[in-house]
Design a protein around this motif. Structure first.
Motif, PDB file in Angstrom:
ATOM      1  N   LEU A 191     -43.645 101.490 -50.678  1.00 20.15           N
ATOM      2  CA  LEU A 191     -44.053 101.046 -49.337  1.00 20.15           C
ATOM      3  C   LEU A 191     -45.576 100.994 -49.232  1.00 20.15           C
ATOM      4  CD1 LEU A 191     -43.235 101.015 -46.017  1.00 20.15           C
ATOM      5  CD2 LEU A 191     -44.365 103.194 -46.219  1.00 20.15           C
ATOM      6  N   HIS A 192     -46.083  99.889 -48.710  1.00 18.12           N
ATOM      7  CA  HIS A 192     -47.482  99.825 -48.283  1.00 18.12           C
ATOM      8  C   HIS A 192     -47.478  99.484 -46.803  1.00 18.12           C
ATOM      9  CE1 HIS A 192     -49.051  99.921 -52.336  1.00 18.12           C
ATOM     10  NE2 HIS A 192     -48.304  98.892 -52.689  1.00 18.12           N
TER      11      HIS A 192
ATOM     12  N   CYS B 117     -54.450 100.421 -46.494  1.00 19.98           N
ATOM     13  CA  CYS B 117     -53.102 100.963 -46.506  1.00 19.98           C
ATOM     14  C   CYS B 117     -53.267 102.445 -46.253  1.00 19.98           C
ATOM     15  CB  CYS B 117     -52.443 100.719 -47.856  1.00 19.98           C
ATOM     16  SG  CYS B 117     -50.938 101.659 -48.062  1.00 19.98           S
TER      17      CYS B 117
ATOM     18  N   VAL C 256     -50.913 104.681 -46.473  1.00 20.87           N
ATOM     19  CA  VAL C 256     -50.110 105.463 -47.402  1.00 20.87           C
ATOM     20  C   VAL C 256     -50.949 105.818 -48.626  1.00 20.87           C
ATOM     21  CG1 VAL C 256     -47.986 105.520 -48.754  1.00 20.87           C
ATOM     22  CG2 VAL C 256     -48.059 104.225 -46.621  1.00 20.87           C
ATOM     23  N   HIS C 257     -51.791 104.858 -49.058  1.00 21.00           N
ATOM     24  CA  HIS C 257     -52.666 105.061 -50.217  1.00 21.00           C
ATOM     25  C   HIS C 257     -54.091 104.858 -49.734  1.00 21.00           C
ATOM     26  CE1 HIS C 257     -48.809 103.180 -51.581  1.00 21.00           C
ATOM     27  NE2 HIS C 257     -48.759 104.367 -52.147  1.00 21.00           N
TER      28      HIS C 257
ATOM     29  N   MET D 238     -56.751 102.317 -50.881  1.00 27.06           N
ATOM     30  CA  MET D 238     -56.538 100.869 -50.882  1.00 27.06           C
ATOM     31  C   MET D 238     -57.410 100.216 -49.820  1.00 27.06           C
ATOM     32  SD  MET D 238     -52.442 100.459 -51.488  1.00 27.06           S
ATOM     33  CE  MET D 238     -52.447  98.671 -51.395  1.00 27.06           C
TER      34      MET D 238
HETATM   35 CU   LIG Z   1     -50.234 101.297 -50.195  1.00 24.36          CU
END
Ligand SMILES: [Cu+2]
Lengths: 338, 238
Positions: free
Chosen positions: B124-125, B163, B165-166, B169
């Motif tokens: 998931l992004h 992003c 989540v990361h 990014m």
């Molecule tokens: Cu991501």
């Protein structure tokens, strides 16, 4: 009996609020949660995110229910009026907190998430302190303190000092919360100096230079001159608070016997503040490691709570200050000579 | 070709000298030594990459002869752009998410031009452009490998894509008022295509260096054979 039940409730709430405090590092989700990402399996992550957000809401609802139980049991038990009122305040506080939490999510889209986040955090701090104050006031010890015979000291200056200092700490917590919610990382990367100076250069050219140098794996927002100044105010206030709490501690030490309740509160308070200053410095030196930053926030909440307990204990234990008056009326003169 | 159409085309060329267009090319270099790129080690099978690898921050990517990569170059005003309207092309550039990085790091679109965001990873992004100031940013999740979503921004500005989540990014999308824009390649070279001859205010914008500021603005004269211009961005160590 009712008191005991309430206290039990209170301990539960205290625990919940504490874990809520831990949870406070997560509502930044999904932003600051990335720190601990790696511990979770990748394919489970979406569930993980939903889990955190959902559990925070569930905990909030649970604390709400407990607070409602607390307010009701206080209302119907033989306790002083002030406690009943505090129970009501706590109940409305928790309702307000729920609404603020919702607003924070809703208004995030409109760019107001940070503002509501700060208010949400501030109310959480107040709520935690309030619940602890209620807990203290329902103890047997509190009843004993009420006896005029147990006045430990005639010096009443702490009645004024402690609340003022507690309010200053609360302001410091709000500054801290607004720094957290800007997601700008460290506005000033060094400590005790600031960009190598006592007071950093905040001209736009200098700020552009600072941002240029912020090469990082985390895509932080750029910092602004305002954030640098806010960070400096936070540091200066930290020194001031540390100095004032030390004065408070010294004053208590001089006017109270060792082992007396206020002495204990003062010792705890000073210890917490010293730990807090250290954690603040370590937060900078570790480049805002998530666990250190969270500990810094938690100890901040404990410092506020101890200040609040110290204040109400001082009000309970110390005599009402006799304001120095020019003896103008004969009654005054009579009172003096008597 | 008959006589009248020849005359017509000659007349058109004469009436509109700006139909003669050439390229504005050049190079953007970095003066000074930026901090080394930050690194994010990734284990094998993370983000669909079977091998372990390292993601590096791309705020300063310096190539041959100090050329700086990923810098935006665009025409702000001048002969061929003032008072003109530019219809967005149907072509949609691609912003890919692959092995937990955005590719490319910087790219431009014309205001109103669509572009496609793709998730090439089995994770998931979330694609977060809510830091946009002059446009309504979007934040949506892309849980499925191969998923594509189209985006379009009507107002010119530089928009940061992230992003959450990361958190490493990061990508920059430049939304431009006219079709004369480019980003520098790995060695800092750029080519703004088909610029009508005339005088222009050329802007060079490097997100990390210029932030909320406009960037380097320089007046450049583009002749019938185009123009060649070099720009220097300075890294000022604090
Ligand atoms: Cu991501």
């Amino acid at each position: 009996m009712a008191t005991a039940v309430s206290t039990l409730f209170l301990v539960c709430i205290g625990g919940m609020v504490t874990s809520k405090g831990v949870g406070m590092s997560v509502p930044d989700w999904p932003n600051s949660y990335g720190y601990n990402m790696f511990l979770l399996p990748w394919d489970k992550w979406s569930q993980g995110g939903v889990f955190w957000e959902h559990s925070h809401r569930l905990k909030g609802a649970f604390v709400g229910l407990l607070t409602m139980g607390l307010a009701i049991s206080l209302w119907f038990s033989r306790v002083p009026d002030v406690l009943r009122k505090l129970g009501l305040v706590a109940f409305f506080g928790v309702v307000l907190q729920g609404i603020l939490g919702g607003f924070r999510v809703v208004f995030d889209k409109h760019g107001w998430g940070a503002e509501f986040g700060v208010i949400h955090a501030a109310v959480a701090q107040l709520f935690f302190s309030l619940v602890c104050v209620i807990a203290l006031m329902t103890t047997r010890r509190w009843q004993l303190w009420g006896d005029a015979g147990s006045r430990p000291s005639k010096d009443s200056s702490l009645r004024r000092w402690a609340p003022v200092l507690t309010i200053v700490i609360f302001m410091q917590l709000i500054i801290g919360a607004s720094m957290r919610h800007q997601h700008a990382g460290l506005a000033i990367p060094d400590f005790p100096l600031a960009y190598g100076n006592i007071w950093p250069d905040t001209s736009s050219a200098a700020v552009a230079g600072y941002n240029q140098a912020r090469v990082s794996m985390i895509s932080y927002n750029d910092i602004t001159a305002g954030q640098i100044i806010l960070q400096m105010v936070h540091r200066l206030m930290a020194y001031t608070i540390a100095a004032l709490v030390t004065v408070c501690w010294w004053r208590t030490r001089k006017t109270h016997a060792s082992g007396s309740p206020l002495r204990r509160f003062a010792n705890t308070w000073l210890a917490l503040i010293l730990v807090q200053v250290t954690l603040g410095a370590v937060t900078i030196w570790t480049k805002k490691a998530a666990d250190v930053a969270t500990a810094h926030m938690a100890v901040g909440a404990l410092s506020l709570m101890t200040g609040a307990l110290f204040s109400v204990a001082a009000f309970r234990l110390l005599p009402v200050p006799q304001s120095p008056r020019i003896p103008s009326s004969s009654a005054d003169v009579a009172a003096r000579t008597a | 070709m008959n006589k009248s159409s020849t005359v017509l085309s000659l007349a058109l060329i004469a009436a509109a000298p700006s139909l003669i267009a050439a390229d504005l090319t050049g190079k953007v270099t970095l003066k000074g030594t930026p901090p080394a790129a930050a690194q994010q080690p990734m284990k094998e099978n993370m983000c669909g990459n079977p091998e372990a690898y390292v993601i590096k921050s791309r705020q300063f990517v310096v190539g041959k002869d100090s050329g700086l990569a990923g810098v935006f170059v665009y025409l702000k005003s001048g002969t061929g752009v003032d008072g003109k309207k530019f219809a967005p092309p149907a072509e949609k550039p691609l912003l890919d998410q692959i092995h937990c990085e955005y590719q490319p790091y910087t790219f431009g679109v014309l205001a109103g031009q669509g572009f496609t965001v793709k998730n090439s990873d089995p994770v998931l992004h979330n694609v977060n452009s809510t830091r946009a100031k002059k446009n309504t940013g979007k934040n949506f999740g892309m849980p499925t490998k191969g998923q594509m979503n189209d985006l379009m921004f009507p107002n010119p500005e530089f928009i940061q894509f992230r992003c959450d989540v990361h958190p490493w990014m990061l990508a920059w999308v430049g939304v431009f008022e006219n079709s004369f824009f480019a980003t520098t390649d790995a060695d800092g070279n750029f080519s703004v295509k088909n610029v009508p001859a005339g005088k222009y205010q050329v802007v060079v914008y490097h997100p990390k260096t210029h932030g909320v500021n406009e960037g380097i603005v320089k007046e450049v004269t583009v002749g019938d054979a185009g123009a060649k211009e070099s720009f220097e961005i300075e890294y000022k160590a604090p």
